[in-house]
Design an enzyme around this catalytic site. Structure first.
Site, short mmCIF file in Angstrom:
data_model
loop_
_atom_site.label_atom_id
_atom_site.label_comp_id
_atom_site.label_asym_id
_atom_site.label_seq_id
_atom_site.Cartn_x
_atom_site.Cartn_y
_atom_site.Cartn_z
N LYS A 153 0.89 -1.16 0.00
CA LYS A 153 0.00 0.00 0.00
C LYS A 153 0.92 1.21 0.00
CE LYS A 153 -2.43 3.52 1.62
NZ LYS A 153 -1.80 4.85 1.48
N GLU A 227 8.28 1.96 11.79
CA GLU A 227 9.33 2.98 11.76
C GLU A 227 8.61 4.31 11.62
OE1 GLU A 227 11.12 5.90 10.58
OE2 GLU A 227 11.63 4.89 8.70
N CYS A 261 13.67 10.67 7.46
CA CYS A 261 13.43 10.36 8.87
C CYS A 261 14.70 10.44 9.71
CB CYS A 261 12.83 8.96 9.01
SG CYS A 261 11.23 8.74 8.20
N GLU A 357 8.79 17.10 14.23
CA GLU A 357 9.61 16.62 13.13
C GLU A 357 9.35 17.52 11.92
OE1 GLU A 357 10.89 12.60 10.71
OE2 GLU A 357 8.91 12.67 11.64
#
Length: 452
Positions: A153, A227, A261, A357
């Site tokens: 997906k 993650e 990330c 973030e």
């Protein structure tokens, strides 16, 4: 689902979502393929991985162009990403057989327990857009080697990439159903996780997405690897090579337009060298060339979408309202989701702010009084994915490795993932590992066979 070129705002393609009947048929194909693929020799699996590596290498220009068109990364960085996929396929093809050796354990009661690694079934991967090939390859390569089958997906804005990855599988003659790209939205994921034909799920994405998938997998009692990103610290001490640290701190924020990330987002600099670092860092960030991602002279392309640019702008406004100062980071006029590289100084050491973030080319800069203060700032947020520490003092290095709360630490270099090494975080950055032998074993059954 529409693919929009973030450099121009123009529509590239429209992709039709699968119906419930088509999803059901895909799960049937996955189940049927697993029934035979799980019995294949390891040599057949590694041969397929080698063929995939060749296919990605032969089609690297075409693959890279699609990533640049769909999410805006520079063409040169897209080519590097495709090459990294080639390396992952080759690594598991070469080293895979040794990773699947289980060994034997002698028992005090007599006899042995032989250890056998076995596949578990179809694995659903819910993947993001920022590294649209690499994020999938690091799940797909061990999936194929293990004897499992994969269901993807992918993010809605990179469906062209997903389709090309499935095309590569067909080019090398992979069994139908070994890997299927499913053009679906997030709302369809829960039913797939709950389906008995799916054995496990892996997700790379936001904390909210991870929480939702973990809850769904928990209700179905299925293995999940998460993650979830973070706001990685990049710590610079007085003994460090300052020029090298500044150079890598720039790369950390402009690589993939800051949409990574594990690249450092919070630059934590010792007070003794803070002013010198800031002066050099500001000069280097101002020199970054933002523009057409297909132009070889461009350092940084647009953000992945206009929506992503608005998100970054809102984060900047929030921090400025809290007292931070922005150097650079201007929104560029004209078409495209462009923003210049920038630095936020005087950011309050509020965990809620530091834990933001910023998925864009904006660095947060903090001054640390000493090593204890640097570690305290690094650990003050609820995330713990990666970290980068810069020091030539062995005692300081040992402290950072022991005390910085992260799944990974790079010493005197910017953190980067590699096919050979486990990848993952702690705290709210997720759990489980990808890559290396540990990533392979996450979705395998370690069976103990007792023998006299």
């Amino acid at each position: 689902m529409k693919s929009i070129n973030p450099a121009t705002g123009e529509e590239i393609a429209t992709h039709t979502e699968l119906t419930e009947a088509q999803i059901d048929a895909a799960l049937d194909r996955a189940t049927a393929t697993f029934a035979t693929w799980r019995e294949t020799d390891i040599a057949e699996r590694t041969a397929l991985l080698s063929d995939l590596a060749d296919a990605y290498h032969d089609h690297r220009d075409r693959l890279a162009r699609m990533a640049t068109l769909e999410m805006g990364k520079t063409l040169k960085s897209a080519l590097v990403e495709v090459d990294k996929c080639v390396a992952a396929f080759r690594h598991y093809a070469k080293e895979g057989p040794a990773m699947l050796e289980g060994g034997s354990i002698p028992l005090a009661s007599g006899g042995n327990a032989d250890l056998v690694w076995l596949p578990i079934g179809p694995v659903l991967a819910v993947m993001p857009w920022n590294f649209p090939y690499w994020q999938v390859a690091r799940f797909l390569a061990p999936c194929i080697l293990a004897g499992n089958v994969g269901l993807l997906k992918h993010a809605s804005n990179v469906q062209g990439v997903g389709a090309l990855m499935q095309e590569m599988m067909a080019l090398v003659g992979a069994p139908d159903g070994l890997f299927q790209n499913l053009p679906i939205r997030s709302g369809a994921v829960a039913a797939i996780i709950a389906d008995n034909r799916v054995a496990a799920v892996t997700l790379t994405g936001s904390e909210d997405a991870g929480r939702a998938v973990a809850e769904q997998a928990g209700r179905a009692l299925k293995k999940v690897v998460l993650e979830l990103g973070g706001a990685d610290p990049f710590i610079v001490m007085p003994s460090a090579d300052l020029d090298a640290a500044v150079k890598q701190a720039v790369t950390a924020r402009i690589q993939n337009t800051g949409q990574s990330c594990i690249c450092g987002k919070r630059m934590i600099v010792h007070a003794d060298i803070y002013d010198a670092f800031l002066e050099r860092y500001a000069t280097a960030m101002a020199a970054v060339k933002t523009g057409d991602p297909f132009d070889p002279a461009t350092d940084m392309g647009p953000l992945s979408s206009e929506e992503q640019r608005r998100t970054v702008q809102e984060q900047i406004w929030k921090m400025k309202a809290a007292g931070a100062t922005l150097i650079g980071g201007e929104t560029l006029p004209g078409p495209g989701a462009y923003i210049d590289a920038g630095i936020l100084t005087d950011v309050p050491t509020d965990p809620a702010l530091m834990g933001e973030e910023i998925f864009g080319p904006i660095a947060m800069l903090f001054k640390a009084a000493d090593i204890d203060d640097a570690i305290a700032i690094a650990n003050a947020i609820p995330f713990g994915l990666g970290s980068s520490v810069w020091t030539t003092d062995p005692a300081e290095e040992a402290r950072f490795v022991r005390d910085v709360q992260a799944g990974m630490t790079a010493v005197n270099q910017m953190l980067s993932s590699a096919p050979e090494a486990p990848f993952g975080g702690v705290k709210r950055s997720g759990h489980g590992r990808e890559l290396g032998p540990y990533g392979l074993h996450e979705f395998m059954n370690l069976k103990s066979v007792y023998r006299k």
